[in-house]
Design a protein around this motif. Sequence first.
Motif, mmCIF file in Angstrom:
data_model
loop_
_atom_site.group_PDB
_atom_site.id
_atom_site.type_symbol
_atom_site.label_atom_id
_atom_site.label_comp_id
_atom_site.label_asym_id
_atom_site.label_seq_id
_atom_site.Cartn_x
_atom_site.Cartn_y
_atom_site.Cartn_z
ATOM 1 N N MET A 208 0.846 -1.189 0.000
ATOM 2 C CA MET A 208 0.000 0.000 0.000
ATOM 3 C C MET A 208 0.880 1.237 0.000
ATOM 4 N N GLY A 209 0.316 2.331 -0.502
ATOM 5 C CA GLY A 209 0.986 3.615 -0.396
ATOM 6 C C GLY A 209 1.582 4.121 -1.688
ATOM 7 N N SER A 210 2.181 5.308 -1.570
ATOM 8 C CA SER A 210 2.802 5.954 -2.708
ATOM 9 C C SER A 210 4.063 6.670 -2.221
ATOM 10 N N PRO A 211 5.215 6.063 -2.363
ATOM 11 C CA PRO A 211 5.464 4.802 -3.067
ATOM 12 C C PRO A 211 5.005 3.595 -2.247
ATOM 13 N N GLY A 212 4.677 2.520 -2.947
ATOM 14 C CA GLY A 212 4.168 1.313 -2.299
ATOM 15 C C GLY A 212 5.197 0.653 -1.399
ATOM 16 N N LYS A 213 4.717 0.204 -0.242
ATOM 17 C CA LYS A 213 5.561 -0.536 0.710
ATOM 18 C C LYS A 213 4.813 -1.784 1.147
ATOM 19 N N VAL A 214 5.556 -2.865 1.380
ATOM 20 C CA VAL A 214 4.945 -4.089 1.889
ATOM 21 C C VAL A 214 4.487 -3.826 3.321
ATOM 22 N N VAL A 215 3.188 -4.038 3.574
ATOM 23 C CA VAL A 215 2.647 -3.782 4.907
ATOM 24 C C VAL A 215 2.251 -5.064 5.626
ATOM 25 N N LYS A 216 2.223 -6.178 4.878
ATOM 26 C CA LYS A 216 1.755 -7.421 5.481
ATOM 27 C C LYS A 216 2.120 -8.592 4.577
ATOM 28 N N THR A 217 2.339 -9.750 5.191
ATOM 29 C CA THR A 217 2.474 -10.997 4.443
ATOM 30 C C THR A 217 1.145 -11.733 4.524
ATOM 31 N N LEU A 218 0.631 -12.151 3.377
ATOM 32 C CA LEU A 218 -0.680 -12.790 3.302
ATOM 33 C C LEU A 218 -0.591 -14.282 3.597
ATOM 34 N N ASP A 219 -1.643 -14.826 4.213
ATOM 35 C CA ASP A 219 -1.681 -16.266 4.483
ATOM 36 C C ASP A 219 -2.367 -16.997 3.325
ATOM 37 N N GLU A 220 -2.465 -18.324 3.437
ATOM 38 C CA GLU A 220 -3.055 -19.139 2.373
ATOM 39 C C GLU A 220 -4.523 -18.807 2.135
ATOM 40 N N GLY A 221 -5.236 -18.409 3.175
ATOM 41 C CA GLY A 221 -6.641 -18.032 3.027
ATOM 42 C C GLY A 221 -6.818 -16.844 2.098
ATOM 43 N N ALA A 222 -5.903 -15.892 2.181
ATOM 44 C CA ALA A 222 -5.966 -14.718 1.300
ATOM 45 C C ALA A 222 -5.752 -15.129 -0.151
ATOM 46 N N ALA A 223 -4.835 -16.055 -0.387
ATOM 47 C CA ALA A 223 -4.582 -16.545 -1.746
ATOM 48 C C ALA A 223 -5.833 -17.197 -2.334
ATOM 49 N N ALA A 224 -6.568 -17.932 -1.524
ATOM 50 C CA ALA A 224 -7.807 -18.571 -1.987
ATOM 51 C C ALA A 224 -8.844 -17.515 -2.377
ATOM 52 N N LYS A 225 -8.929 -16.423 -1.612
ATOM 53 C CA LYS A 225 -9.867 -15.341 -1.938
ATOM 54 C C LYS A 225 -9.474 -14.650 -3.241
ATOM 55 N N LEU A 226 -8.175 -14.495 -3.453
ATOM 56 C CA LEU A 226 -7.710 -13.876 -4.694
ATOM 57 C C LEU A 226 -8.091 -14.731 -5.900
ATOM 58 N N ALA A 227 -7.951 -16.039 -5.774
ATOM 59 C CA ALA A 227 -8.326 -16.953 -6.866
ATOM 60 C C ALA A 227 -9.815 -16.836 -7.162
ATOM 61 N N LYS A 228 -10.613 -16.660 -6.116
ATOM 62 C CA LYS A 228 -12.061 -16.527 -6.291
ATOM 63 C C LYS A 228 -12.397 -15.250 -7.071
ATOM 64 N N SER A 229 -11.681 -14.163 -6.809
ATOM 65 C CA SER A 229 -11.901 -12.906 -7.523
ATOM 66 C C SER A 229 -11.715 -13.095 -9.022
ATOM 67 N N ALA A 230 -10.630 -13.744 -9.416
ATOM 68 C CA ALA A 230 -10.378 -13.989 -10.842
ATOM 69 C C ALA A 230 -11.440 -14.900 -11.438
ATOM 70 N N ALA A 231 -11.868 -15.918 -10.696
ATOM 71 C CA ALA A 231 -12.887 -16.857 -11.190
ATOM 72 C C ALA A 231 -14.217 -16.153 -11.429
#
Length: 194
Positions: free
Chosen positions: A154-177
């Motif tokens: 997040m931000g400008s310039p962007g900085k890593v604010v968090k490491t995502l867990d496996e649950g977040a990856a599953a939600k991302l896949a659902k968005s594309a689907a």
Amino acid sequence: QTKTRMLSRVARSLSQQCRTMAIYSLGDKKPAIDKDAWVAPTADVIGAVKLEKGASVWFSATLRGDNELITVGENSNIQDGSVLHTDIGVPLTIGKNVTVGHMVMLHGCEIGDGSLIGIGSTILNNTKIGKNCIIGAHTLIPENKVIPDNSMVMGSPGKVVKTLDEGAAAKLAKSAAIYTANAARFRKDLKRID
């Protein structure tokens, strides 16, 4: 008056044809679009662009492949108003199952599988976004940055604010689907009524 009506009809017909002509070659550069990809009638796909199976390009998006190849991976979506472009020697590659939000600017970068690029974000030349990342809305990522897999930026310039867990990856896949299914619906049911 008959001549005016006829000219009006011809102008309307030409206008409608122009609005549905979304795919353009540029010299010897020609888009390669999988038969299962979908491009909205008001999007522009120009030159060296490859759309893989299930990819979708939504209304008023522009993919201008006049310099280097732009690749949109399988089941990835480029949402309304986004602009994708390259510089000479700097291609743009989007992996599989990526969601590129509304009004995003991608320029000569690489987006890893399963990532989500938030509304209004800008990602510049030679930046590499890892797999399963979330780039927050309106984030600016300048040139030559490397974002690790499973990062929230997040931000400008962007900085890593968090490491995502496996649950977040599953939600991302659902968005594309969801967008892949929606593109199939638009391909089948979208009809002009004027």
